[in-house]
Enzyme design. Structure first.
Site, short mmCIF file in Angstrom:
data_model
loop_
_atom_site.label_atom_id
_atom_site.label_comp_id
_atom_site.label_asym_id
_atom_site.label_seq_id
_atom_site.Cartn_x
_atom_site.Cartn_y
_atom_site.Cartn_z
N GLN A 90 -0.75 -3.64 -3.55
CA GLN A 90 0.25 -3.84 -4.56
C GLN A 90 0.87 -2.63 -4.58
O GLN A 90 2.17 -2.68 -5.36
CB GLN A 90 -0.26 -4.63 -5.82
CG GLN A 90 -0.91 -5.92 -5.57
CD GLN A 90 -1.76 -6.18 -6.74
OE1 GLN A 90 -2.64 -5.77 -7.21
NE2 GLN A 90 -1.10 -7.12 -7.69
N ASP A 93 3.47 3.49 -3.23
CA ASP A 93 3.23 4.54 -2.66
C ASP A 93 2.50 4.71 -1.32
O ASP A 93 1.99 3.60 -1.01
CB ASP A 93 2.26 5.42 -3.68
CG ASP A 93 0.72 4.89 -3.64
OD1 ASP A 93 0.03 4.96 -2.77
OD2 ASP A 93 0.34 4.44 -4.91
N HIS A 108 4.50 -5.46 -2.08
CA HIS A 108 5.29 -5.15 -3.07
C HIS A 108 6.45 -4.08 -2.37
O HIS A 108 7.17 -3.48 -3.34
CB HIS A 108 4.78 -4.76 -4.45
CG HIS A 108 4.09 -5.83 -4.93
ND1 HIS A 108 3.16 -5.72 -6.16
CD2 HIS A 108 4.08 -7.04 -4.89
CE1 HIS A 108 2.59 -6.88 -6.40
NE2 HIS A 108 3.28 -7.64 -5.83
N CYS A 116 19.55 -1.93 1.83
CA CYS A 116 20.80 -2.21 1.65
C CYS A 116 20.80 -3.57 1.40
O CYS A 116 20.65 -4.30 2.15
CB CYS A 116 21.59 -1.72 3.00
SG CYS A 116 23.30 -2.32 2.83
N CYS A 138 25.27 0.18 7.89
CA CYS A 138 26.60 -0.25 7.73
C CYS A 138 27.86 0.49 7.01
O CYS A 138 28.99 0.15 7.27
CB CYS A 138 26.64 -1.80 7.04
SG CYS A 138 26.34 -1.50 5.17
N GLY A 175 -9.09 -1.81 -8.29
CA GLY A 175 -8.14 -1.15 -9.26
C GLY A 175 -6.89 -2.13 -9.69
O GLY A 175 -5.90 -1.65 -9.66
N SER A 177 -5.25 -5.34 -12.18
CA SER A 177 -5.40 -5.99 -13.66
C SER A 177 -5.78 -7.25 -13.31
O SER A 177 -6.21 -8.12 -14.31
CB SER A 177 -4.10 -5.65 -14.35
OG SER A 177 -3.04 -6.55 -13.76
N ALA A 219 -12.42 5.12 -9.67
CA ALA A 219 -12.58 4.71 -8.34
C ALA A 219 -12.70 5.74 -7.28
O ALA A 219 -13.40 5.33 -6.21
CB ALA A 219 -10.91 4.43 -7.88
#
Length: 233
Positions: A90, A93, A108, A116, A138, A175, A177, A219
């Site tokens: 998710q 990075d 994500h 664009c 473009c 990690g 929720s 973690a």
């Protein structure tokens, strides 16, 4: 019997120890920023300057962030496990890749990429974006946006993810929720396929009761330990 096919879901808690903030919970980004303003298509339409400022800030954070022991452990699992390992993240990075993971699915999107909205071209991007940024494909200006999935938009590669969940032997959530769908529903999908399910988290998630096995802590400590347990002969 060792699992043959493993699907791993990672969330913001995996990168927290690399200096990248989480979103929910005490001190999360959504305590400081209104997600409706900076993480929705409607927010971008209302105030694109504010949205660009938010993601430019986060893009600058990436320049200081390095993968941590948990990222490296998952890359090791990819390399050394005799079966299949699919990492679904998710996170937007690039720390999985920086640690050596080959092809994680960024459901994500990716912060180090720009999209664009006029021609739909996507390009690697590490600098700031603004309304004055021209699309390299473009040439139009005013249409460039972060290549991320906002609330209300469809996550990426869902067909491939569900296909992997349907045949996996082990599903591991790290990690997260447990509040954001569709990812929060992956554990049920894996359970339905007969997979063993494991939660590795700092604290129990909203869906903790759905997991057969649970380990809690930092973690950088619990993920390497769990990976080593999987790789034992």
């Amino acid at each position: 019997m060792a699992p043959e096919r493993i699907v791993i879901l990672t969330g913001a808690g995996l990168s927290a120890e690399s200096g990248l903030g989480t979103f929910r919970g005490k001190g999360g980004l959504w305590d400081e920023y209104d997600l409706e303003e900076v993480a929705t298509p409607e927010g971008f339409a209302r105030n694109p300057v504010k949205v660009h400022d938010f993601y430019n800030m986060r893009r600058r954070w990436l320049r200081e962030a390095c993968p941590n022991a948990a990222h490296f452990a998952l890359a090791k699992l990819e390399r050394e496990h005799s079966g299949e390992v699919l990492i679904v993240t998710q996170n937007i990075d690039p720390l999985h890749e920086a640690a050596g993971s080959k092809a994680p699915i960024h459901m994500h999107g990716e912060l180090a990429s720009a999209l664009c909205a006029y021609c739909c071209a996507s390009r690697p991007w590490t600098e700031d974006l603004s309304l004055a940024t021209d699309c390299p494909a473009c040439g139009e200006s005013g249409y460039m946006r972060p290549d991320v999935v906002w609330f209300g938009e469809m996550p990426r590669e869902m067909e491939r993810i569900y296909a992997a969940l349907a045949k996996c032997d082990l599903f591991v959530s790290i990690g997260t929720s447990g509040t954001v769908y569709p990812a929060a529903g992956f554990v049920a999908e894996a359970q339905g396929a007969g997979a063993h399910t494991v939660e590795l988290n700092l604290d129990p998630s909203e869906g903790a009761s759905l997991f057969a096995e649970k380990h809690y802590g930092a973690a950088t400590e619990i993920v390497p330990a769990f990976v080593e347990s999987l790789l034992k002969p």
